[in-house]
Design a protein around this motif. Structure first.
Motif, PDB file in Angstrom:
ATOM      1  N   VAL A 263       0.796  -1.035   0.063  1.00  0.00           N
ATOM      2  CA  VAL A 263       0.182   0.081  -0.006  1.00  0.00           C
ATOM      3  C   VAL A 263       0.792   1.258   0.042  1.00  0.00           C
ATOM      4  O   VAL A 263       1.916   1.435   0.770  1.00  0.00           O
ATOM      5  N   VAL A 264       0.562   2.034  -0.773  1.00  0.00           N
ATOM      6  CA  VAL A 264       1.276   3.586  -0.838  1.00  0.00           C
ATOM      7  C   VAL A 264       0.175   4.567  -0.309  1.00  0.00           C
ATOM      8  O   VAL A 264      -0.753   4.565  -0.930  1.00  0.00           O
TER       9      VAL A 264
ATOM     10  N   GLY B  40       1.610   7.748   5.028  1.00  0.00           N
ATOM     11  CA  GLY B  40       2.751   7.084   5.960  1.00  0.00           C
ATOM     12  C   GLY B  40       3.610   6.259   5.216  1.00  0.00           C
ATOM     13  O   GLY B  40       4.593   6.031   5.616  1.00  0.00           O
ATOM     14  N   HIS B  41       3.755   5.904   3.829  1.00  0.00           N
ATOM     15  CA  HIS B  41       4.493   5.079   2.907  1.00  0.00           C
ATOM     16  C   HIS B  41       4.418   5.497   1.705  1.00  0.00           C
ATOM     17  O   HIS B  41       3.645   5.260   0.926  1.00  0.00           O
ATOM     18  N   LEU B  42       5.174   6.646   1.566  1.00  0.00           N
ATOM     19  CA  LEU B  42       5.044   7.340   0.273  1.00  0.00           C
ATOM     20  C   LEU B  42       5.571   6.895  -1.023  1.00  0.00           C
ATOM     21  O   LEU B  42       5.225   7.350  -2.182  1.00  0.00           O
ATOM     22  N   ASP B  43       6.315   5.953  -0.790  1.00  0.00           N
ATOM     23  CA  ASP B  43       6.852   5.087  -2.176  1.00  0.00           C
ATOM     24  C   ASP B  43       6.974   3.765  -2.193  1.00  0.00           C
ATOM     25  O   ASP B  43       7.247   3.197  -0.993  1.00  0.00           O
ATOM     26  N   SER B  44       6.609   3.095  -3.009  1.00  0.00           N
ATOM     27  CA  SER B  44       6.440   1.700  -3.304  1.00  0.00           C
ATOM     28  C   SER B  44       7.967   1.185  -3.199  1.00  0.00           C
ATOM     29  O   SER B  44       8.950   1.776  -3.612  1.00  0.00           O
TER      30      SER B  44
ATOM     31  N   ILE C 192       5.811   3.701  -7.749  1.00  0.00           N
ATOM     32  CA  ILE C 192       4.637   4.541  -7.231  1.00  0.00           C
ATOM     33  C   ILE C 192       5.123   5.506  -6.269  1.00  0.00           C
ATOM     34  O   ILE C 192       5.923   5.128  -5.211  1.00  0.00           O
ATOM     35  N   HIS C 193       5.006   6.810  -6.495  1.00  0.00           N
ATOM     36  CA  HIS C 193       5.286   7.794  -5.358  1.00  0.00           C
ATOM     37  C   HIS C 193       4.126   8.680  -5.171  1.00  0.00           C
ATOM     38  O   HIS C 193       3.302   9.148  -5.788  1.00  0.00           O
ATOM     39  N   HIS C 194       3.657   8.824  -3.922  1.00  0.00           N
ATOM     40  CA  HIS C 194       2.737   9.592  -3.392  1.00  0.00           C
ATOM     41  C   HIS C 194       3.336  10.952  -3.040  1.00  0.00           C
ATOM     42  O   HIS C 194       4.166  11.162  -2.095  1.00  0.00           O
TER      43      HIS C 194
END
Length: 199
Positions: free
Chosen positions: A70-71, A74-78, A83-85
């Motif tokens: 999950v991205v 609280g976890h911005l990058d896979s 993937i980057h949030h």
């Protein structure tokens, strides 16, 4: 403006966009304006209702239809870097995207079959908030290399008392990447609840 989809419709992202690799997925929403004189919302929540903090996340779904990763804020990058949030927006104020997620389709691992874009309301039970209290919600996709919008899906109606929103999904199909306008909502109270629907 990109192609406008309705709930349930699907479109290929890569068929007519040869070489498309990196995309930006934007999600946006506005809080319903409260009556200046108080009224319904004030009677329920008092005169100072907290801002609605919607959180967008991506569920990376594998071939077993379960969550691989999950991205989210609280976890911005896979772990694989595909993937980057771009980070959390606490209020949804202003025009345009409220949260953005960048996906490099060429780097998504083969075992990941689809990416589900979801939105939940932070602390919704304590704050007594739901998606009937937002409007102008949308999910859109643009080519990150050209900033050309490819598709947009407006999903602002029928979510009274719902707290978990499944906006759309990007999935593999015969060598292409496609987008499906989902627009479903439920009473999940947080990210973990929404993840549990993929077990």
């Amino acid at each position: 403006m990109g192609i406008s989809l309705k709930k349930g419709q699907k479109i290929s992202l890569t068929k007519d966009n040869k070489g498309l690799s990196k995309i930006l997925v934007g999600l946006g929403w506005d809080e319903v304006k409260q009556n200046q004189s108080g009224g319904f919302f004030s009677s329920l929540f008092g005169s100072k209702q907290e801002a609605i903090d919607c959180d967008a996340s991506v569920l990376m779904i594998n071939s077993n239809n379960s969550v691989g990763e999950v991205v989210y804020f609280g976890h911005l990058d896979s772990d694989d870097g595909s993937i980057h949030h771009n980070g959390d927006n606490l209020t949804g104020a202003g025009d345009g995207d409220d949260e953005q997620i960048v996906v490099d389709l060429s780097r998504v691992p083969e075992h990941i079959q689809k990416l589900v874009f979801i939105v939940n309301i932070y602390d919704c039970i304590k704050r007594r908030q739901h998606f009937g209290m937002i409007e102008n919600a949308f999910i859109r996709i643009e080519d990150a290399s050209t900033n050309k919008e490819l598709v947009i899906f407006n999903l602002s109606q029928g979510y009274e008392n719902k707290t978990g929103l499944y906006a759309g999904e990007i999935y593999r199909n015969n060598g292409e990447w496609k987008f499906a306008a989902i627009g479903e909502a439920d009473t999940s109270t947080g990210l973990k609840d929404m993840m549990n629907n993929y077990k």
